[in-house]
Design a protein around this motif. Sequence first.
Motif, PDB file in Angstrom:
ATOM      1  N   MET A 353       5.688  14.817   0.103  1.00 63.19           N
ATOM      2  CA  MET A 353       4.819  13.771   0.670  1.00 63.19           C
ATOM      3  C   MET A 353       4.282  14.175   2.039  1.00 63.19           C
ATOM      4  SD  MET A 353       7.100  10.458  -0.314  1.00 63.19           S
ATOM      5  CE  MET A 353       7.931  10.492  -1.902  1.00 63.19           C
ATOM      6  N   LEU A 354       5.168  14.782   2.829  1.00 60.76           N
ATOM      7  CA  LEU A 354       4.767  15.266   4.153  1.00 60.76           C
ATOM      8  C   LEU A 354       3.616  16.270   4.022  1.00 60.76           C
ATOM      9  CD1 LEU A 354       7.388  16.563   6.742  1.00 60.76           C
ATOM     10  CD2 LEU A 354       5.435  17.958   6.135  1.00 60.76           C
ATOM     11  N   ARG A 355       3.775  17.222   3.138  1.00 58.63           N
ATOM     12  CA  ARG A 355       2.728  18.249   2.947  1.00 58.63           C
ATOM     13  C   ARG A 355       1.434  17.649   2.412  1.00 58.63           C
ATOM     14  NH1 ARG A 355       7.497  20.102   2.936  1.00 58.63           N
ATOM     15  NH2 ARG A 355       8.121  22.290   3.241  1.00 58.63           N
ATOM     16  N   PHE A 356       1.586  16.720   1.475  1.00 59.28           N
ATOM     17  CA  PHE A 356       0.417  16.084   0.865  1.00 59.28           C
ATOM     18  C   PHE A 356      -0.421  15.388   1.934  1.00 59.28           C
ATOM     19  CE2 PHE A 356      -1.060  11.955  -1.124  1.00 59.28           C
ATOM     20  CZ  PHE A 356      -2.092  12.489  -1.881  1.00 59.28           C
ATOM     21  N   ASP A 357       0.224  14.628   2.778  1.00 52.25           N
ATOM     22  CA  ASP A 357      -0.517  13.904   3.813  1.00 52.25           C
ATOM     23  C   ASP A 357      -1.154  14.855   4.823  1.00 52.25           C
ATOM     24  OD1 ASP A 357      -0.003  11.459   2.672  1.00 52.25           O
ATOM     25  OD2 ASP A 357       1.852  11.130   3.802  1.00 52.25           O
ATOM     26  N   LEU A 358      -0.411  15.893   5.206  1.00 50.47           N
ATOM     27  CA  LEU A 358      -0.962  16.809   6.207  1.00 50.47           C
ATOM     28  C   LEU A 358      -2.114  17.640   5.636  1.00 50.47           C
ATOM     29  CD1 LEU A 358       2.269  18.091   8.030  1.00 50.47           C
ATOM     30  CD2 LEU A 358       0.663  16.303   8.783  1.00 50.47           C
ATOM     31  N   GLU A 359      -2.005  18.088   4.396  1.00 52.17           N
ATOM     32  CA  GLU A 359      -3.097  18.910   3.864  1.00 52.17           C
ATOM     33  C   GLU A 359      -4.347  18.066   3.592  1.00 52.17           C
ATOM     34  OE1 GLU A 359      -1.703  21.082   0.403  1.00 52.17           O
ATOM     35  OE2 GLU A 359      -2.144  19.450  -0.978  1.00 52.17           O
ATOM     36  N   ARG A 360      -4.127  16.821   3.176  1.00 47.58           N
ATOM     37  CA  ARG A 360      -5.294  15.931   3.022  1.00 47.58           C
ATOM     38  C   ARG A 360      -6.002  15.733   4.350  1.00 47.58           C
ATOM     39  NH1 ARG A 360      -4.004  10.373   0.375  1.00 47.58           N
ATOM     40  NH2 ARG A 360      -6.276  10.031   0.196  1.00 47.58           N
ATOM     41  N   ALA A 361      -5.216  15.561   5.400  1.00 47.34           N
ATOM     42  CA  ALA A 361      -5.806  15.352   6.728  1.00 47.34           C
ATOM     43  C   ALA A 361      -6.583  16.592   7.175  1.00 47.34           C
ATOM     44  CB  ALA A 361      -4.718  15.002   7.740  1.00 47.34           C
ATOM     45  N   MET A 362      -6.046  17.771   6.882  1.00 47.95           N
ATOM     46  CA  MET A 362      -6.775  19.003   7.259  1.00 47.95           C
ATOM     47  C   MET A 362      -8.063  19.130   6.468  1.00 47.95           C
ATOM     48  SD  MET A 362      -4.080  22.074   8.141  1.00 47.95           S
ATOM     49  CE  MET A 362      -2.918  21.881   6.791  1.00 47.95           C
ATOM     50  N   VAL A 363      -7.987  18.848   5.175  1.00 44.41           N
ATOM     51  CA  VAL A 363      -9.179  18.960   4.335  1.00 44.41           C
ATOM     52  C   VAL A 363     -10.229  17.936   4.751  1.00 44.41           C
ATOM     53  CG1 VAL A 363     -10.045  18.653   1.981  1.00 44.41           C
ATOM     54  CG2 VAL A 363      -7.969  20.007   2.379  1.00 44.41           C
ATOM     55  N   ALA A 364      -9.775  16.742   5.117  1.00 42.76           N
ATOM     56  CA  ALA A 364     -10.717  15.692   5.524  1.00 42.76           C
ATOM     57  C   ALA A 364     -11.306  15.956   6.910  1.00 42.76           C
ATOM     58  CB  ALA A 364     -10.001  14.339   5.513  1.00 42.76           C
ATOM     59  N   GLY A 365     -10.699  16.902   7.646  1.00 42.84           N
ATOM     60  CA  GLY A 365     -11.165  17.168   8.995  1.00 42.84           C
ATOM     61  C   GLY A 365     -10.504  16.261  10.019  1.00 42.84           C
ATOM     62  N   ASP A 398       6.296  27.624   3.992  1.00 43.47           N
ATOM     63  CA  ASP A 398       5.704  27.850   2.670  1.00 43.47           C
ATOM     64  C   ASP A 398       4.494  28.785   2.729  1.00 43.47           C
ATOM     65  OD1 ASP A 398       7.306  26.017   1.039  1.00 43.47           O
ATOM     66  OD2 ASP A 398       6.319  24.417   2.205  1.00 43.47           O
ATOM     67  N   VAL A 399       4.333  29.597   1.719  1.00 43.83           N
ATOM     68  CA  VAL A 399       3.213  30.535   1.660  1.00 43.83           C
ATOM     69  C   VAL A 399       1.887  29.841   1.310  1.00 43.83           C
ATOM     70  CG1 VAL A 399       3.487  31.105  -0.798  1.00 43.83           C
ATOM     71  CG2 VAL A 399       2.525  32.814   0.744  1.00 43.83           C
ATOM     72  N   HIS A 400       1.962  28.668   0.673  1.00 45.75           N
ATOM     73  CA  HIS A 400       0.802  28.072  -0.014  1.00 45.75           C
ATOM     74  C   HIS A 400      -0.487  28.023   0.788  1.00 45.75           C
ATOM     75  CE1 HIS A 400       4.367  26.938  -2.171  1.00 45.75           C
ATOM     76  NE2 HIS A 400       3.675  26.389  -3.157  1.00 45.75           N
ATOM     77  N   TRP A 401      -0.438  27.411   1.952  1.00 41.29           N
ATOM     78  CA  TRP A 401      -1.683  27.223   2.715  1.00 41.29           C
ATOM     79  C   TRP A 401      -2.280  28.556   3.134  1.00 41.29           C
ATOM     80  CZ3 TRP A 401       0.988  22.767   5.879  1.00 41.29           C
ATOM     81  CH2 TRP A 401       0.977  21.591   5.089  1.00 41.29           C
ATOM     82  N   SER A 402      -1.416  29.537   3.397  1.00 42.23           N
ATOM     83  CA  SER A 402      -1.946  30.832   3.844  1.00 42.23           C
ATOM     84  C   SER A 402      -2.789  31.491   2.746  1.00 42.23           C
ATOM     85  CB  SER A 402      -0.806  31.763   4.271  1.00 42.23           C
ATOM     86  OG  SER A 402      -0.188  32.352   3.153  1.00 42.23           O
ATOM     87  N   VAL A 403      -2.499  31.195   1.493  1.00 37.73           N
ATOM     88  CA  VAL A 403      -3.298  31.786   0.411  1.00 37.73           C
ATOM     89  C   VAL A 403      -4.311  30.791  -0.146  1.00 37.73           C
ATOM     90  CG1 VAL A 403      -1.633  33.551  -0.203  1.00 37.73           C
ATOM     91  CG2 VAL A 403      -1.458  31.302  -1.268  1.00 37.73           C
ATOM     92  N   PHE A 406      -4.551  24.500  -1.526  1.00 41.00           N
ATOM     93  CA  PHE A 406      -4.600  23.105  -1.079  1.00 41.00           C
ATOM     94  C   PHE A 406      -4.771  22.224  -2.322  1.00 41.00           C
ATOM     95  CE2 PHE A 406      -5.697  25.542   2.598  1.00 41.00           C
ATOM     96  CZ  PHE A 406      -5.097  24.862   3.648  1.00 41.00           C
ATOM     97  N   GLY A 407      -3.941  21.210  -2.420  1.00 42.14           N
ATOM     98  CA  GLY A 407      -3.970  20.369  -3.626  1.00 42.14           C
ATOM     99  C   GLY A 407      -2.902  20.791  -4.623  1.00 42.14           C
ATOM    100  N   TYR A 408      -2.110  21.781  -4.258  1.00 46.20           N
ATOM    101  CA  TYR A 408      -1.097  22.301  -5.170  1.00 46.20           C
ATOM    102  C   TYR A 408       0.233  21.573  -4.987  1.00 46.20           C
ATOM    103  CZ  TYR A 408       1.405  25.899  -7.867  1.00 46.20           C
ATOM    104  OH  TYR A 408       2.143  26.565  -8.817  1.00 46.20           O
ATOM    105  N   PHE A 409       0.621  21.344  -3.706  1.00 51.73           N
ATOM    106  CA  PHE A 409       1.950  20.751  -3.435  1.00 51.73           C
ATOM    107  C   PHE A 409       2.236  19.490  -4.251  1.00 51.73           C
ATOM    108  CE2 PHE A 409       2.121  23.197   0.718  1.00 51.73           C
ATOM    109  CZ  PHE A 409       3.281  23.893   0.401  1.00 51.73           C
ATOM    110  N   PRO A 410       1.298  18.534  -4.328  1.00 52.70           N
ATOM    111  CA  PRO A 410       1.685  17.286  -5.010  1.00 52.70           C
ATOM    112  C   PRO A 410       2.030  17.472  -6.488  1.00 52.70           C
ATOM    113  CG  PRO A 410      -0.649  17.269  -4.381  1.00 52.70           C
ATOM    114  CD  PRO A 410      -0.016  18.429  -3.686  1.00 52.70           C
TER     115      PRO A 410
END
Lengths: 493, 493
Positions: A353-365, A398-403, A406-410
């Motif tokens: 949930m933590l990752r989901f919220d943070l990556e959404r926020a990054m994608v949304a700007g 986690d390696v995910h964001w570096s590669v 985004f949208g994978y964690f959930p």
Amino acid sequence: MINDTLSALLDFQKETEALAQVAGRLSWDQETMMPRGAAMQRGEEMAAMESVLHARRTDPRVGEWLSGLEGSELDPVAAAKLRHIRRSFDRANKVPAKLAAEIARVTSVSQGKWAAARAQDDFAAFAPVLAQVVALKREEGAALADGGDVYDAMLDDYEPEMTAAELDAMFGEMRPRLRALREAVLAQPEPKAVTGSFPEEAQLALSAKLAGVFGYDFERGRIDKAVHPFSSGSGSDVRITTRTNPADPFNCFYSTIHEVGHACYEQGIDPDYALTPLGQGVSMGVHESQSRIYENQLGRSRAFAGFLFEQMQEVFGDIGIDSPEAFYAAVNRVQKDFIRTEADEVQYNLHIMLRFDLERAMVAGDLAPAELEGAWNERFEKDFGYAVPRASLGCLQDVHWSVGLFGYFPTYSLGNVYAGCLHEALRSDIPGLDDQLARGETGQATGWLRERVQRHGGLMKPREVIARACGREPGAGPLLDYIEAKFSGIYGL
Amino acid sequence: MINDTLSALLDFQKETEALAQVAGRLSWDQETMMPRGAAMQRGEEMAAMESVLHARRTDPRVGEWLSGLEGSELDPVAAAKLRHIRRSFDRANKVPAKLAAEIARVTSVSQGKWAAARAQDDFAAFAPVLAQVVALKREEGAALADGGDVYDAMLDDYEPEMTAAELDAMFGEMRPRLRALREAVLAQPEPKAVTGSFPEEAQLALSAKLAGVFGYDFERGRIDKAVHPFSSGSGSDVRITTRTNPADPFNCFYSTIHEVGHACYEQGIDPDYALTPLGQGVSMGVHESQSRIYENQLGRSRAFAGFLFEQMQEVFGDIGIDSPEAFYAAVNRVQKDFIRTEADEVQYNLHIMLRFDLERAMVAGDLAPAELEGAWNERFEKDFGYAVPRASLGCLQDVHWSVGLFGYFPTYSLGNVYAGCLHEALRSDIPGLDDQLARGETGQATGWLRERVQRHGGLMKPREVIARACGREPGAGPLLDYIEAKFSGIYGL
């Protein structure tokens, strides 16, 4: 005429699928067999394969064949194949080749920078390239979204037709119950861990035995060691990897069972679908439901833990634990920790949930990548109640964001939720399950999953597979009920 | 303008070379790692890769780029690259796609039939499909020959610009001297063989050590087990395989040294040539010269045998032989036998001459494939003096013809002849060689080969590489002198 067009399309697609298998095996080789000095050349080889695959996926003939067929009367299998090919064709054509190449270039650099930054606990060294990755992925997401929601378009890559709004609702239901459970559990005394000597060879031998117990077909697969366990390949060549930790044999055993779940999904698909778009697991979420139910609902059940307890005593002698009940608690220990991949069933989804919220926020700007570390640490302390001491235990773990994932964690949590639903239905269909698991017999349970989920491959849409298998719309309820009952039992709540 | 065209061609070619490396690694995987049940799917994957490679090799743009460049002033490296690309383009375009596909189809069937026939010692079961293969390969040879000699065109695939007439002359010089030596040697008492216990793990450990002794770079390669030893790959990923026989450790050690010779050739090529047409060994004959000189002239020398004798005593204890001299005789035993791959230096080329004459006769239409067994047995008895008891020890022993390799066998002998020339030159340049080999030091000899032969890759034509390395035109004389001197010494002639 329709038949000729269909044959032409499917013949072309079969070759594409075969080439995709080759590219996948090249990645497997890279993680397991490749000599160290071959890395540069391997980069060229992978790029050449990608370029061949991209050319085939965007081949104008595919578009013509599709247009010639859409609207025709087709059987459900052919229709499903067309649906997948259309998806892949549109996706590949929506993203400009130059952008795709730039993403490939930047993410290959950023993965290296991430690894170096993690080793140094230095988020600042990673932030600039992360900003580049986020910018490029937003551009790609906008191209894919075609005016729609950018994050949903990203999600759709891994979990077709899932939306962030639905995930939000799902997480909203899960968060309070999991947090309450977590607090209650951590207030109790910590169960004993296993102790003793666990030589690597013996761990690998027992993990291979466990793979067989869960129905992994070694005639169509193999197990090797790798730094990070993974499953690779489809059809009749589905390989898994595992790893060993001399102090923690559960790492090896449960990683293996987890990957066996992924692999059995692939091995269980109707052989008629091999080298067609239906010949792979249908989504990341459904894939994770199989790995999770093998690992947790089956593998970490009280009944199966009893079987594993006997096996371990036989192989390792004294393991510092003397009752099946204490052993069951040991394989389900809930601990204060920072690392997602090592989290127990109670805390795992809180990490997501933590990752989901943070990556959404990054994608949304709404969150600048440079601010990620602060946002992560603040949120972690809020959710978990203690502070992150360094970036490698926080936002660099986690390696995910570096590669660019985004949208994978959930989809990990979605897999848990699906596993909860499947487990509820499976339990009600197999009343004698615990007696079987206690004897190390998983055949009826894995057979149920193969029949209800695995064999269909990509025939249905993700949610449909789960709904039909369970006889209900998927939701978080069964998972939450199961976790609460299980851990209340173990911790005497 | 020239530069743009050259860049376009070489960029395209680089991707083709990278894909060829991927296809090669897929074959490696098939022989070493692939699960048994994956064979059918693997066939599809290999076919897809071949189809991609064929499309690139015949791509009309390659023809246009070549035409745009030929006649221009180019540096020798670029000119050599163009020469290789032209060869490959013309070859691929001369053979009709339908014929190439038919050959691929029939040879994949015939290899299976050959294996079954060999297991049953039943030549008649193999003859019909062999006739099909011969017919198809003759058709292909005629297409390649373009009015010239069909067998020469086949030969040219493996050894550019070599002709059957030259080989005929070479074998004519070799035959009488080798037959005379063979007779004299076999009239002497047979040397003692090693005896003892040779566990697989210890064989593999010592063979890996020997690979290192001969300069194999494990950072850019690896050793695995396979049914038939081979070397695979170019550039920075060159892998070899070996096998063990509990009764005969020399099989493992000398197979390994042989494959290390092949692999060091690939590893020794100028890194600037990687993923270009110059980045591989230039011909089968030159390749075999490297494997043979590592295995025989160096590895089976009196000096190196002394080193190996010590190593084996250290690892295996008593091996039934108590002097370096007796050990040297044991690794060079000449025996009455039937099998080419197990033949000693005296008899090996006699096995090749037999195959060369019979395959030429089949290609010329002078020997019907159905008559092969009779012709083989007659010729064998004439050359070797005793009868072939069954087809698996005779005309069914080698896989080559079943997969359409006509014109390949003589390159083995050519490799021996080249090795003889290189060895003569190398000995005269390195007076202290035996002292080095006796200490297990091969660096000066393998360095000489790397500098004179290996690093050039495909820059020069095969004969030119050897001639420049040796300072003389290659011929059979040095090989014959070396073999006669060596075996006269061992057998006290």
